[in-house]
Design an enzyme around this catalytic site. Structure first.
Site, PDB file in Angstrom:
ATOM      1  N   GLU A   1       1.614   1.729  10.204  1.00 31.62           N
ATOM      2  CA  GLU A   1       0.180   1.497  10.420  1.00 31.62           C
ATOM      3  C   GLU A   1      -0.521   2.762  10.948  1.00 31.62           C
ATOM      4  O   GLU A   1      -1.438   2.684  11.760  1.00 31.62           O
ATOM      5  CB  GLU A   1      -0.071   0.329  11.384  1.00 31.62           C
ATOM      6  CG  GLU A   1       0.735  -0.920  11.129  1.00 31.62           C
ATOM      7  CD  GLU A   1       0.418  -1.604   9.823  1.00 31.62           C
ATOM      8  OE1 GLU A   1      -0.505  -1.163   9.134  1.00 31.62           O
ATOM      9  OE2 GLU A   1       1.114  -2.562   9.478  1.00 31.62           O
TER      10      GLU A   1
ATOM     11  N   ALA B   1      -4.327  -4.908  11.487  1.00 30.00           N
ATOM     12  CA  ALA B   1      -2.931  -4.899  11.923  1.00 30.00           C
ATOM     13  C   ALA B   1      -2.731  -3.988  13.122  1.00 30.00           C
ATOM     14  O   ALA B   1      -1.962  -4.298  14.040  1.00 30.00           O
ATOM     15  CB  ALA B   1      -2.035  -4.472  10.765  1.00 30.00           C
TER      16      ALA B   1
ATOM     17  N   ARG C   1      21.977  -5.343  40.882  1.00 32.01           N
ATOM     18  CA  ARG C   1      23.045  -4.333  40.754  1.00 32.01           C
ATOM     19  C   ARG C   1      23.183  -3.554  42.055  1.00 32.01           C
ATOM     20  O   ARG C   1      22.248  -2.904  42.515  1.00 32.01           O
ATOM     21  CB  ARG C   1      22.680  -3.373  39.611  1.00 32.01           C
ATOM     22  CG  ARG C   1      23.640  -2.196  39.425  1.00 32.01           C
ATOM     23  CD  ARG C   1      24.934  -2.630  38.743  1.00 32.01           C
ATOM     24  NE  ARG C   1      25.581  -1.501  38.110  1.00 32.01           N
ATOM     25  CZ  ARG C   1      26.491  -0.715  38.716  1.00 32.01           C
ATOM     26  NH1 ARG C   1      26.817  -0.942  39.984  1.00 32.01           N
ATOM     27  NH2 ARG C   1      27.052   0.281  38.061  1.00 32.01           N
TER      28      ARG C   1
ATOM     29  N   GLN D   1      14.722   5.220  46.240  1.00 30.26           N
ATOM     30  CA  GLN D   1      13.418   5.805  45.995  1.00 30.26           C
ATOM     31  C   GLN D   1      13.237   6.212  44.532  1.00 30.26           C
ATOM     32  O   GLN D   1      12.169   5.988  43.932  1.00 30.26           O
ATOM     33  CB  GLN D   1      13.193   7.016  46.900  1.00 30.26           C
ATOM     34  CG  GLN D   1      13.018   6.657  48.365  1.00 30.26           C
ATOM     35  CD  GLN D   1      12.722   7.877  49.226  1.00 30.26           C
ATOM     36  OE1 GLN D   1      12.645   8.999  48.725  1.00 30.26           O
ATOM     37  NE2 GLN D   1      12.570   7.661  50.518  1.00 30.26           N
TER      38      GLN D   1
ATOM     39  N   GLU E   1       3.640   4.027  -0.511  1.00 27.63           N
ATOM     40  CA  GLU E   1       4.540   4.378  -1.608  1.00 27.63           C
ATOM     41  C   GLU E   1       5.581   5.382  -1.130  1.00 27.63           C
ATOM     42  O   GLU E   1       5.419   5.975  -0.050  1.00 27.63           O
ATOM     43  CB  GLU E   1       3.743   4.948  -2.778  1.00 27.63           C
ATOM     44  CG  GLU E   1       2.782   3.932  -3.375  1.00 27.63           C
ATOM     45  CD  GLU E   1       2.100   4.408  -4.641  1.00 27.63           C
ATOM     46  OE1 GLU E   1       1.315   3.639  -5.212  1.00 27.63           O
ATOM     47  OE2 GLU E   1       2.368   5.561  -5.072  1.00 27.63           O
TER      48      GLU E   1
ATOM     49  N   LEU F   1       0.830  -1.210   0.000  1.00 30.76           N
ATOM     50  CA  LEU F   1       0.000   0.000   0.000  1.00 30.76           C
ATOM     51  C   LEU F   1       0.861   1.256   0.000  1.00 30.76           C
ATOM     52  O   LEU F   1       0.742   2.101  -0.881  1.00 30.76           O
ATOM     53  CB  LEU F   1      -0.940  -0.001   1.218  1.00 30.76           C
ATOM     54  CG  LEU F   1      -1.836   1.234   1.361  1.00 30.76           C
ATOM     55  CD1 LEU F   1      -2.823   1.333   0.195  1.00 30.76           C
ATOM     56  CD2 LEU F   1      -2.596   1.196   2.700  1.00 30.76           C
TER      57      LEU F   1
END
Length: 393
Positions: free
Chosen positions: A372, A251, A277, A288, A137, A135
């Site tokens: 989309e 989609a 870590r 915090q 281009e 679709l």
């Protein structure tokens, strides 16, 4: 004692046992057979598309929300959860599945002839044939009505000439659903769809390289140089832009769920990393500011999944409107990319490496943000629904 993201929002209560079982099956398959290779595929900028398609076909996720012709006929929510689990691995993987099932297969299933359905859908559902959707281009993305690809009659045949751009699966596709002008350019009323076997003379699909996003995905240009097709190649039930736009809505629905998969993977990765870590003789997760980041991101993730579930319920009830799909696509992709970026900061420099998925997700979501329908297009769709005024021109 810790609480998972889905437990925090009691997400599982929104889906039935079959839907959750499908999600679990897809999650296990992806974790076992695909996830270990994703970083390598992303770095190399190539994927074993045909092998993936066959495996995903055996899994039953290709066109899974369609009925008949070898398709599973699942609920929309089950399909959405599958998209979520696929995109938790990589947006490129979900793109392969959604372009196959929600664009190419849906176009044939909804708008095609019985002969077209019988010829293509069973093979596509099995992953034996790959489809793409032409679709967009080079100069016409958000305005498909202005496309320059032309289809002209020559006796009983149609001859297609033009170019399509940014086409997922294009270079590996066996069949392309191509949209072309048959009337005057501009208003889109003459747009018709064609089922084009990719071995037809005049058709080529050069791959697009040097991408920084969706690297574990095939992206191509489609070149139609006097492609001659029989009259039977036209999708008989689709006339005007209604046909391709209906496919885009299919989609987009998958993206509403899929983007939350990428967000979840980023959050789970960052939470686990912060717990391991140590900094200033304390776990990073005990500070915090770190917990504030996690709380804010978890809130947006949970809201996104709740929105996706609501839209899935509407779709299963046959009551989902296009502007509601735009709500989901606009919010969930926008929030997912923020989550990916913020999670990267938790990992510091480690977050930019392919040892962790954060930068890969963030880069991929840059593409999901604009394909989309861009964020701006979805804002205008929602704005038109609220005001009754079209602001596209």
């Amino acid at each position: 004692m810790t609480t998972t993201l889905n437990e925090l929002f009691a997400v599982d209560r929104l889906f039935d046992e079959d839907e959750l079982a499908i999600a679990g099956t897809v999650r296990d398959y992806v974790k076992r057979d695909i996830a270990p290779s994703l970083a390598q595929w992303y770095e190399e900028g190539q994927i074993p598309a045909r092998e993936l398609a066959r495996g995903l076909g055996e899994l039953g996720v290709l066109g899974m929300h369609l009925d008949g012709y070898g398709c599973a006929g699942t609920s929309a929510k089950a399909y959405g959860l599958a998209c979520l689990e696929l995109e938790a691995a990589d947006s490129g993987l979900r793109s392969l599945v959604s372009v196959q099932g929600s664009l190419a297969m849906f176009a044939i299933w909804r708008w095609g002839s019985e002969e077209q359905k019988q010829e293509w859908l069973p093979r596509m559902a099995a992953g034996e044939a790959i489809g793409c959707f032409g679709l967009t281009e080079p100069d016409y993305g958000s305005n498909p009505g202005g496309m320059r690809t032309r289809a002209r009659r020559d006796g009983d045949d149609w001859i297609l000439t033009g170019n399509k751009m940014w086409i997922t699966n294009g270079s590996v596709a066996d069949v392309a659903v191509v949209w072309a002008q048959t009337g005057e350019q501009g208003d889109g009323s003459g747009v018709r769809g064609f089922v084009v076997p990719t071995d037809t003379p005049g058709f080529s699909a050069p791959a697009i390289k040097h991408k920084m996003s969706l690297r574990a995905s095939v992206t191509s240009e489609l070149v139609l140089d006097g492609v001659r097709l029989p009259a039977s190649a036209m999708l008989p039930e689709a006339q005007g832009l209604r046909g391709p736009l209906s496919c885009l809505n299919e989609a987009r629905f998958g993206i509403v769920f899929g983007a939350m998969g990428a967000a979840r993977d980023c959050l789970e990765t960052a939470i686990a990393y912060a717990g391991d870590r140590d900094i200033f003789d304390r776990p990073l997760s005990s500070f915090q500011l770190t917990q504030a980041k996690f709380a804010d991101m978890a809130l947006e993730y949970g809201k996104g999944v709740l929105l996706a579930a609501q839209l899935g319920g509407l779709k299963d009830a046959g009551a989902l409107a296009p502007e509601q799909v735009s709500l989901g696509k606009l919010n969930n992709v926008r929030e997912a990319i923020k989550i990916a970026r913020n999670c990267r900061t938790v990992l510091g420099a480690a977050g930019i490496t392919l040892e962790f998925p954060l930068m890969r997700h963030a880069n991929n979501l840059e593409s999901v943000l604009t394909y989309e329908g861009t964020s701006e297009v979805h804002q205008l769709i929602i704005g038109q629904a609220l005001t009754g005024q079209a602001a596209y021109r």
